[in-house]
Write a protein that holds these residues in place. Structure first.
Motif, PDB file in Angstrom:
ATOM      1  N   ASN A 127     109.574  49.729  66.767  1.00  0.00           N
ATOM      2  CA  ASN A 127     108.499  49.804  67.761  1.00  0.00           C
ATOM      3  C   ASN A 127     107.579  51.003  67.518  1.00  0.00           C
ATOM      4  N   GLU A 128     107.729  51.654  66.374  1.00  0.00           N
ATOM      5  CA  GLU A 128     106.879  52.791  66.050  1.00  0.00           C
ATOM      6  C   GLU A 128     105.536  52.318  65.485  1.00  0.00           C
ATOM      7  N   PRO A 129     104.484  53.134  65.625  1.00  0.00           N
ATOM      8  CA  PRO A 129     103.163  52.736  65.118  1.00  0.00           C
ATOM      9  C   PRO A 129     103.174  52.485  63.615  1.00  0.00           C
ATOM     10  N   ALA A 130     102.335  51.557  63.180  1.00  0.00           N
ATOM     11  CA  ALA A 130     102.131  51.228  61.759  1.00  0.00           C
ATOM     12  C   ALA A 130     103.408  50.724  61.089  1.00  0.00           C
ATOM     13  N   TRP A 131     104.295  50.118  61.878  1.00  0.00           N
ATOM     14  CA  TRP A 131     105.569  49.632  61.323  1.00  0.00           C
ATOM     15  C   TRP A 131     105.312  48.540  60.275  1.00  0.00           C
ATOM     16  N   GLY A 132     106.042  48.639  59.167  1.00  0.00           N
ATOM     17  CA  GLY A 132     106.003  47.604  58.138  1.00  0.00           C
ATOM     18  C   GLY A 132     104.751  47.566  57.295  1.00  0.00           C
ATOM     19  N   HIS A 177      83.497  35.372  42.210  1.00  0.00           N
ATOM     20  CA  HIS A 177      84.599  36.071  41.557  1.00  0.00           C
ATOM     21  C   HIS A 177      84.897  37.369  42.301  1.00  0.00           C
ATOM     22  N   PHE A 178      86.189  37.584  42.582  1.00  0.00           N
ATOM     23  CA  PHE A 178      86.610  38.808  43.257  1.00  0.00           C
ATOM     24  C   PHE A 178      87.784  39.400  42.498  1.00  0.00           C
ATOM     25  N   ARG A 179      87.713  40.679  42.235  1.00  0.00           N
ATOM     26  CA  ARG A 179      88.855  41.408  41.680  1.00  0.00           C
ATOM     27  C   ARG A 179      89.013  42.703  42.459  1.00  0.00           C
ATOM     28  N   GLY A 180      90.113  42.807  43.205  1.00  0.00           N
ATOM     29  CA  GLY A 180      90.339  43.998  44.004  1.00  0.00           C
ATOM     30  C   GLY A 180      91.623  43.879  44.790  1.00  0.00           C
ATOM     31  N   ASN A 181      91.917  44.905  45.534  1.00  0.00           N
ATOM     32  CA  ASN A 181      93.156  44.939  46.310  1.00  0.00           C
ATOM     33  C   ASN A 181      92.931  44.361  47.701  1.00  0.00           C
ATOM     34  N   ILE A 182      93.936  43.647  48.191  1.00  0.00           N
ATOM     35  CA  ILE A 182      93.868  43.112  49.547  1.00  0.00           C
ATOM     36  C   ILE A 182      95.001  43.736  50.364  1.00  0.00           C
ATOM     37  N   GLU A 183      94.696  44.044  51.602  1.00  0.00           N
ATOM     38  CA  GLU A 183      95.633  44.767  52.462  1.00  0.00           C
ATOM     39  C   GLU A 183      96.906  43.947  52.685  1.00  0.00           C
ATOM     40  N   THR A 184      98.039  44.635  52.637  1.00  0.00           N
ATOM     41  CA  THR A 184      99.329  43.989  52.861  1.00  0.00           C
ATOM     42  C   THR A 184      99.483  43.632  54.332  1.00  0.00           C
ATOM     43  N   VAL A 185      99.962  42.422  54.590  1.00  0.00           N
ATOM     44  CA  VAL A 185     100.296  42.022  55.959  1.00  0.00           C
ATOM     45  C   VAL A 185     101.498  42.848  56.420  1.00  0.00           C
ATOM     46  N   ALA A 186     101.467  43.367  57.630  1.00  0.00           N
ATOM     47  CA  ALA A 186     102.559  44.205  58.133  1.00  0.00           C
ATOM     48  C   ALA A 186     103.857  43.402  58.234  1.00  0.00           C
ATOM     49  N   GLY A 187     104.950  43.985  57.741  1.00  0.00           N
ATOM     50  CA  GLY A 187     106.260  43.365  57.879  1.00  0.00           C
ATOM     51  C   GLY A 187     106.770  43.479  59.306  1.00  0.00           C
TER      52      GLY A 187
END
Length: 340
Positions: free
Chosen positions: A266-271, A289-299
């Motif tokens: 239950n802490e902020p920014a978990w996962g 065309h796109f080449r780049g990083n995509i944000e990880t979905v929070a676990g």
């Protein structure tokens, strides 16, 4: 939350302390009444209102207990889950579900007969990397998938003094780490048309297989699952290739390490991942065309128990059905037979 599910935890080893304990502690839909510890009372520091019991029968014979978490050593899963089901309890079994297909079929039939819920703790369905992989595929970001590879590596040259490495039935990296990767593949692709794989004991003195390389064969997509205890250099956890491009993801989900260090879900920014671990997408998306990083979905491992509460109290569909984990056991058995 009113009317919490009265729960017992059958072991307070690693999985009890790191996974089930913290997840249940923060979830108001559950009240942990009993925890089995053979000699220690250490669980009281986390669950001061719980009762420490010394035998599984103490849990089974308590009529108030509704849910039993069977997270004992793997060879006890079948026997203890069967006892709990016969006593009319709902049951969560730690992975791997059971040691044989026949055991799993018996438990599923018994749960249906008793009218109780049986589920397997497949928490890695809520790993941040896997949730991101699912989103990439669901949104068609690489077009039609043609190749999927998932790895779960560690660097552990020593042999643990643990039942997990004693060489008895049901021990080894395939049952341990492999249960996660197989389950994830089944979630994405369903039952394979056929399976092949190699198992090896690579470390000096190892009594169990500590390396596997599996192929799950589907029409139109190649699926490879690999794990080893002797990989020192970091490799991609997931590599996906489609007709429009590729997605590559490094890094392990951070939740287990955070839980080991005493943090709670239950802490902020978990996962969440730091930006340097966001996956790389190189693809044609909507004609561009796109080449780049995509944000990880929070676990979110808490989602497992959130769903379990809804299933037991309100009859919602269970997120992890035992039949799905039984299919994973069938795959493990088939690979083991190939490597006798």
């Amino acid at each position: 939350m009113s009317n919490p599910i009265i729960t017992a935890i059958a072991s307070y080893g690693m999985s009890g302390q790191v996974f089930h304990g913290p997840l249940l502690k923060i979830n108001s839909g559950f009240r942990v009444k009993s925890i089995m510890q053979r000699s220690s009372n250490s669980a009281l520091s986390v669950f001061p209102n719980a009762k420490i019991v010394r035998s599984f029968n103490d849990i089974i014979n308590d009529k108030e207990i509704e849910l039993v978490v069977v997270n004992t050593p793997d060879h006890l899963h079948f026997e203890q889950a069967k006892m709990a089901l016969n006593a009319g309890k709902h049951v969560v079994v730690e992975k791997p579900f059971v040691q044989t297909t026949e055991q799993g079929e018996e438990l599923i039939e018994l749960a249906q007969k008793q009218g109780v819920l049986l589920s397997v703790f497949q928490n890695r369905r809520w790993d941040n990397s896997f949730l991101t992989v699912k989103r990439v595929l669901d949104e068609g970001l690489i077009g039609r998938l043609v190749e999927y590879e998932a790895r779960y590596n560690r660097y552990r040259t020593y042999i643990q003094d643990s039942w997990k490495e004693d060489g008895n039935l049901g021990t080894g990296i395939l049952q341990n780490l492999g249960s996660h990767l197989i389950d994830q593949a089944l979630v994405l692709f369903g039952k394979p048309e056929s399976v092949s794989g190699n198992l090896h004991a690579m470390r000096d003195g190892s009594k169990v297989h500590d390396f596997f390389d599996l192929r799950l064969n589907y029409s139109g997509v190649s699926v490879t699952l690999k794990a080893s205890y002797l990989v020192r250099e970091e490799m991609p956890a997931y590599m996906l290739h489609g007709v429009n491009g590729s997605f590559i993801k490094y890094g392990l989900d951070p939740q287990e390490e955070a839980l080991k260090n005493g943090h709670l879900p239950n802490e902020p920014a978990w996962g969440t991942d730091p930006q340097n671990l966001w996956g790389l997408l190189n693809s044609d998306v909507s004609g561009l065309h796109f080449r780049g990083n995509i944000e990880t979905v929070a676990g979110n491992y808490s989602a497992y128990y959130d769903n379990l509460h809804q299933s037991i109290r309100f009859g919602s569909e269970s997120a992890v059905k035992p039949q799905e984990s039984l299919e994973g056991i069938r795959i493990i058995e088939e690979v083991l037979r190939m490597n006798i």
